[in-house]
Design an enzyme around this catalytic site. Structure first.
Site, short mmCIF file in Angstrom:
data_model
loop_
_atom_site.label_atom_id
_atom_site.label_comp_id
_atom_site.label_asym_id
_atom_site.label_seq_id
_atom_site.Cartn_x
_atom_site.Cartn_y
_atom_site.Cartn_z
N HIS A 82 -21.55 -34.84 -68.15
CA HIS A 82 -20.37 -35.46 -68.77
C HIS A 82 -19.88 -36.63 -67.90
CE1 HIS A 82 -16.29 -35.17 -70.80
NE2 HIS A 82 -16.01 -35.83 -69.71
N GLU A 83 -19.76 -36.40 -66.60
CA GLU A 83 -19.26 -37.46 -65.71
C GLU A 83 -20.25 -38.62 -65.60
OE1 GLU A 83 -16.19 -37.43 -65.04
OE2 GLU A 83 -15.92 -35.36 -65.66
N CYS B 142 -11.83 -33.97 -71.86
CA CYS B 142 -11.96 -35.11 -70.96
C CYS B 142 -10.57 -35.55 -70.53
CB CYS B 142 -12.68 -36.25 -71.68
SG CYS B 142 -12.91 -37.71 -70.66
N GLN C 210 -12.87 -43.92 -65.02
CA GLN C 210 -11.67 -43.32 -65.59
C GLN C 210 -10.40 -43.72 -64.85
OE1 GLN C 210 -13.69 -39.22 -65.74
NE2 GLN C 210 -12.15 -39.13 -67.38
N HIS D 162 -19.88 -41.13 -68.30
CA HIS D 162 -18.81 -42.13 -68.07
C HIS D 162 -19.34 -43.37 -67.35
CE1 HIS D 162 -15.15 -40.25 -69.52
NE2 HIS D 162 -15.46 -39.11 -68.90
#
Length: 186
Positions: free
Chosen positions: A153-154, A111, A69, A157
């Site tokens: 969730h992370e 997010c 990110q 990524h």
């Protein structure tokens, strides 16, 4: 920092004096790449960027941030469910889910790479996660509730997956179109 000072809390605290890193938004290609494993020679670079990553996460405000990110295609993430006075940061390097329950839970997710976009996502209720600490020690922990959701969730990524990829194509496209419109306006 000395080796004794290489704690998750020390990197979190260093964010008070760090410039926040820029959080990428779609369609940036790094967000869709599978990140590579962190090697021992990467640790010095990671230590340099951690305060800026924590600063970006806290400023947003958010509870998790993955290296892709901020443009780093490496397998590490930050998580902190605590408030400013009760920070509880966790830095997970080369994390992997070892086990997950069959029981599922639905939670509204957002997010930092898709600002102001939210949707309900179904994920396993509990997970067992293994990772390396910033000092290279193996860690393992059972996680449930919001922490389990945030870590899943992370970790998505790190494989180039966004939370909208868990939605129907129609819902995903609606959110991505709305995001593009919002980003163009700003």
């Amino acid at each position: 920092m000395t080796n004794a000072a290489l704690t998750d809390a020390a990197f979190s605290a260093a964010s008070d004096n760090a410039a926040p890193l820029t959080i990428l938004t779609p369609p940036h290609p790094v967000l869709r790449q599978k990140a590579r494993l962190v090697k021992p020679e990467d640790v010095a670079e990671i230590q340099k960027v951690l305060p800026g990553m924590f600063a970006a996460m806290y400023q947003a405000p958010g509870i998790g941030l993955a290296a892709p990110q901020v443009g780093l295609s490496m397998r590490f993430v930050l998580v902190d469910l605590g408030e400013k006075e009760t920070r509880d940061p966790i830095i997970l390097i080369n994390p992997e889910i070892l086990a997950e329950t069959d029981d599922m839970t639905v939670r509204e997710e957002g997010c930092l790479s898709l600002p102001n976009q939210y949707a309900e996502v179904v994920r396993p209720e509990k997970v067992r996660v293994r990772w390396q600490s910033i000092t290279g020690e193996q860690q393992e922990r059972d996680m449930d509730g919001l922490l389990a959701t945030c870590v899943q969730h992370e970790l998505d990524h790190l494989d180039g997956v966004l939370f909208v990829d868990h939605l129907s194509a129609l819902r995903r496209n609606m959110i991505l179109r709305r995001l593009a419109k919002d980003l163009k306006r700003n």
